[in-house]
Design an enzyme around this catalytic site. Structure first.
Site, mmCIF file in Angstrom:
data_model
loop_
_atom_site.group_PDB
_atom_site.id
_atom_site.type_symbol
_atom_site.label_atom_id
_atom_site.label_comp_id
_atom_site.label_asym_id
_atom_site.label_seq_id
_atom_site.Cartn_x
_atom_site.Cartn_y
_atom_site.Cartn_z
ATOM 1 N N GLY A 4 0.829 -1.211 0.000
ATOM 2 C CA GLY A 4 0.000 0.000 0.000
ATOM 3 C C GLY A 4 0.860 1.255 0.000
ATOM 4 N N GLY A 8 -1.009 7.823 1.096
ATOM 5 C CA GLY A 8 -1.230 7.777 2.541
ATOM 6 C C GLY A 8 0.040 7.497 3.340
ATOM 7 N N GLY A 10 1.647 4.718 3.803
ATOM 8 C CA GLY A 10 2.613 3.857 3.103
ATOM 9 C C GLY A 10 3.534 4.660 2.205
ATOM 10 N N TYR A 150 -13.669 -3.289 10.602
ATOM 11 C CA TYR A 150 -12.291 -2.790 10.440
ATOM 12 C C TYR A 150 -11.513 -3.025 11.733
ATOM 13 C CZ TYR A 150 -8.519 0.679 10.307
ATOM 14 O OH TYR A 150 -7.295 1.308 10.384
HETATM 15 N N1 LIG Z 1 -5.227 6.998 8.773
HETATM 16 C C1 LIG Z 1 -5.361 6.715 10.046
HETATM 17 O O1 LIG Z 1 -5.819 7.534 10.865
HETATM 18 C C2 LIG Z 1 -4.943 5.363 10.561
HETATM 19 C C3 LIG Z 1 -5.112 5.105 11.935
HETATM 20 C C4 LIG Z 1 -4.727 3.861 12.426
HETATM 21 C C5 LIG Z 1 -4.196 2.920 11.569
HETATM 22 N N2 LIG Z 1 -4.057 3.195 10.246
HETATM 23 C C6 LIG Z 1 -3.495 2.160 9.383
HETATM 24 O O2 LIG Z 1 -2.475 2.717 8.583
HETATM 25 C C7 LIG Z 1 -2.334 1.949 7.383
HETATM 26 C C8 LIG Z 1 -2.302 2.868 6.182
HETATM 27 O O3 LIG Z 1 -3.547 3.492 6.077
HETATM 28 P P1 LIG Z 1 -3.752 4.926 5.435
HETATM 29 O O4 LIG Z 1 -4.412 5.751 6.464
HETATM 30 O O5 LIG Z 1 -2.523 5.389 4.794
HETATM 31 O O6 LIG Z 1 -4.887 4.568 4.350
HETATM 32 P P2 LIG Z 1 -5.032 4.865 2.801
HETATM 33 O O7 LIG Z 1 -4.511 6.204 2.454
HETATM 34 O O8 LIG Z 1 -6.464 4.550 2.498
HETATM 35 O O9 LIG Z 1 -4.072 3.777 2.137
HETATM 36 C C9 LIG Z 1 -4.402 2.435 2.120
HETATM 37 C C10 LIG Z 1 -3.441 1.735 1.190
HETATM 38 O O10 LIG Z 1 -3.810 0.359 1.136
HETATM 39 C C11 LIG Z 1 -3.804 -0.036 -0.232
HETATM 40 N N3 LIG Z 1 -4.714 -1.139 -0.516
HETATM 41 C C12 LIG Z 1 -6.050 -1.182 -0.291
HETATM 42 N N4 LIG Z 1 -6.556 -2.330 -0.777
HETATM 43 C C13 LIG Z 1 -5.521 -3.023 -1.329
HETATM 44 C C14 LIG Z 1 -5.409 -4.252 -2.007
HETATM 45 N N5 LIG Z 1 -6.483 -5.026 -2.264
HETATM 46 N N6 LIG Z 1 -4.195 -4.644 -2.426
HETATM 47 C C15 LIG Z 1 -3.101 -3.880 -2.222
HETATM 48 N N7 LIG Z 1 -3.146 -2.677 -1.604
HETATM 49 C C16 LIG Z 1 -4.347 -2.262 -1.161
HETATM 50 C C17 LIG Z 1 -4.258 1.206 -0.973
HETATM 51 O O11 LIG Z 1 -3.924 1.085 -2.329
HETATM 52 P P3 LIG Z 1 -4.769 1.823 -3.505
HETATM 53 O O12 LIG Z 1 -4.143 3.168 -3.643
HETATM 54 O O13 LIG Z 1 -4.611 0.942 -4.681
HETATM 55 O O14 LIG Z 1 -6.196 1.896 -3.042
HETATM 56 C C18 LIG Z 1 -3.499 2.279 -0.233
HETATM 57 O O15 LIG Z 1 -2.190 2.408 -0.726
HETATM 58 C C19 LIG Z 1 -3.507 0.961 7.377
HETATM 59 O O16 LIG Z 1 -3.041 -0.294 7.832
HETATM 60 C C20 LIG Z 1 -4.467 1.552 8.398
HETATM 61 O O17 LIG Z 1 -5.281 0.572 8.985
HETATM 62 C C21 LIG Z 1 -4.406 4.396 9.717
#
Ligand SMILES: NC(=O)c1ccc[n+]([C@@H]2O[C@H](COP(=O)([O-])OP(=O)(O)OC[C@H]3O[C@@H](n4cnc5c(N)ncnc54)[C@H](OP(=O)(O)O)[C@@H]3O)[C@@H](O)[C@H]2O)c1
Length: 270
Positions: A4, A8, A10, A150
């Site tokens: 990912g 975001g 990642g 989730y």
């Molecule tokens: N944001 C927060 O406040 C927060 C809080 C606690 C934990 N987290 C954790 O942090 C991590 C990153 O989240 P984020 O906030 O950066 O979210 P995000 O911006 O929505 O990014 C999610 C990433 O996951 C990828 N992804 C989704 N489905 C996929 C699939 N089928 N195969 C491969 N890649 C896939 C997406 O790729 P695409 O671009 O292709 O969709 C995107 O790069 C996650 O594990 C989340 O649970 C986030």
């Protein structure tokens, strides 16, 4: 390797590591849509979709082909779905992407991880403590809930970190989990009035770069080289509730994940 890594947290993790001279490989679903790194080093994109058993196996093979060694593996890819959807295996999508895909990748990449005593970092979430695993209903999403599902998948991550730490105890591979903070990304975006409200609220949240920092620390801080099986809330120790430390549940979850991924669950000799 950062899953990912196209946007975001990642993307920010990949950027920070690349700026420090790491050769970063980002697993992304669509290389055409992945945002470029700001770092001078371009990094590498590997196409892969983690939504089913078949596609995750293909992603693992693509990573093995692209990476002669893997020093760190960051399980970052996740979804937060508003409604239930099932994948081609008949499994609820968040369960498959957030929980089963890291489990399967850990097994399929294991020889490469062991060869370089890699660090595996599992991005979980503070909401994990609100999760409720129902081994009969969660996999297919019969207990689907737009928030709790989730949380449950993120609880599954925490439960299995201890199991992987045990499995890899003699191998040199370490695994840690963390909550990266509440971060302004596209995670859980919704349409309609609720989505518009969420967008407003998110403006006050921390940047992806801030969310990435504690992840990068777990990847590269020399003081954490042998730390394994532990969970962090950003940079502090995460005092997990009993539900995330339920050894019996973790054992059943592990066996079930093995069956759902069609993996023979043998204990390797390291
Ligand atoms: N944001 C927060 O406040 C927060 C809080 C606690 C934990 N987290 C954790 O942090 C991590 C990153 O989240 P984020 O906030 O950066 O979210 P995000 O911006 O929505 O990014 C999610 C990433 O996951 C990828 N992804 C989704 N489905 C996929 C699939 N089928 N195969 C491969 N890649 C896939 C997406 O790729 P695409 O671009 O292709 O969709 C995107 O790069 C996650 O594990 C989340 O649970 C986030």
């Amino acid at each position: 390797v950062v899953t990912g890594g196209g946007r975001g947290i990642g993307l920010a993790v990949a950027d920070q590591l690349a700026q420090e001279g790491w050769q970063v490989v980002r697993l992304v679903r669509d290389p055409g849509r992945a945002q470029p790194l700001a770092a001078a080093a371009p990094g590498q994109l590997v196409q892969g979709d983690l939504s089913s058993r078949r596609s995750t196996r293909a992603a693992a093979q693509a990573l093995l082909d692209a990476c002669p060694r893997v020093d760190a593996l960051v399980h970052n890819a996740s979804i937060w779905p508003a409604k239930r959807e099932r994948n081609e295996d008949g499994l609820e999508l968040a369960f498959a992407i957030n929980h089963l895909a890291p489990f399967l990748l850990n097994h399929l990449l294991e020889p490469r991880l062991v060869a370089s005593s890699a660090r595996v970092v599992q991005v979980s979430a503070g909401l994990a403590v609100k999760g409720r695993v129902d081994l009969d209903r969660t996999p297919t999403g019969e207990d689907f809930h737009p928030i709790r599902t989730y949380a449950t998948t993120k609880l599954c991550n925490l439960l299995l970190v201890g199991r992987f730490a045990e499995r890899w105890a003699e191998s040199g591979v370490t695994i840690t989990a963390l909550h990266p903070g509440v971060i302004r990304t596209g995670l859980g975006d919704r349409s309609g009035p609720l989505g518009a409200l969420l967008k407003l609220v998110k403006r006050r949240w921390a940047s992806p770069a801030e969310g990435a920092r504690p992840v990068v620390r777990l990847v590269r801080d020399p003081a954490l080289a042998t730390v394994t099986g532990r969970a962090f809330d950003r940079e502090a120790d995460w005092q997990l509730p009993a539900v995330a430390l339920d050894i019996a549940l973790a054992a059943r979850l592990w066996t079930q994940a093995g069956e759902l991924c069609e993996l023979p669950l043998t204990q390797p000799a390291f």
